[in-house]
Design an enzyme around this catalytic site. Sequence first.
Site, PDB file in Angstrom:
ATOM      1  CB  SER B  65      -4.948   2.360  -5.633  1.00 29.47           C
ATOM      2  OG  SER B  65      -4.358   2.320  -6.941  1.00 29.47           O
ATOM      3  CG  HIS B  70      -7.757  -4.979   8.201  1.00 30.74           C
ATOM      4  ND1 HIS B  70      -8.957  -5.302   7.619  1.00 30.74           N
ATOM      5  CD2 HIS B  70      -6.865  -4.920   7.187  1.00 30.74           C
ATOM      6  CE1 HIS B  70      -8.787  -5.444   6.304  1.00 30.74           C
ATOM      7  NE2 HIS B  70      -7.530  -5.216   6.023  1.00 30.74           N
ATOM      8  CB  CYS B  85      -1.853   4.828  -9.199  1.00 27.55           C
ATOM      9  SG  CYS B  85      -3.482   5.370  -9.665  1.00 27.55           S
TER      10      CYS B  85
END
Lengths: 116, 116
Positions: B65, B70, B85
């Site tokens: 995944s 940020h 996952c």
Amino acid sequence: MADFVTPGSHLLLDFWGAKNIQNKEVIEKAMREAAKACNAKVLGVTLHEFGEGAGITGVAVLAESHISIHTWPEISYVALDVFMCGKCDPQNAIPVFEKYFEPTKSSFSLHKRGAS
Amino acid sequence: MADFVTPGSHLLLDFWGAKNIQNKEVIEKAMREAAKACNAKVLGVTLHEFGEGAGITGVAVLAESHISIHTWPEISYVALDVFMCGKCDPQNAIPVFEKYFEPTKSSFSLHKRGAS
């Protein structure tokens, strides 16, 4: 850059019974249109196909943060997340993704990020 | 591919009072080491710098995944998310990010994705 100092809103969106989730072109189109619906600027899109019958992972890096998508065609499930900073509202992406993936069931949660 | 049919675990991680968040090399190193700590395979890393004094956005696309980061250096804040996952546990990424960014305050939430 004034908006950029504001921490973000993070939408987690789950679709079941979804269509078009093995179609790379549809996925990229949906991500770009979703970004546009949120007034966000796409800096780049990366898509990875896991092979015949398997899912696709896509990430759009935005000037306002990111959109990700992970698809599981074998169970018709899609996990999306839309992280936006500034005045962009990630919830504007929901109808765009619904239009492209036509889920029979969906759920979402919205998380304020960075509120200290 | 057996693990791939299992929907995922999604960790949202917030750091305040964080260091090194304008340093692209440190951020990429932290993301790659965090992926390794989760036994995840990095397919690619994209980093975008918003200019002098501004933040960095980074996304690692994984076979399992993604990881995103940020940063808002002006308020010493970092928003991370780790979506895994299969059998990978995204919480294994937390000590790695703590080591690199040395937050004075942190919080996280873990979301099961795709449980119908």
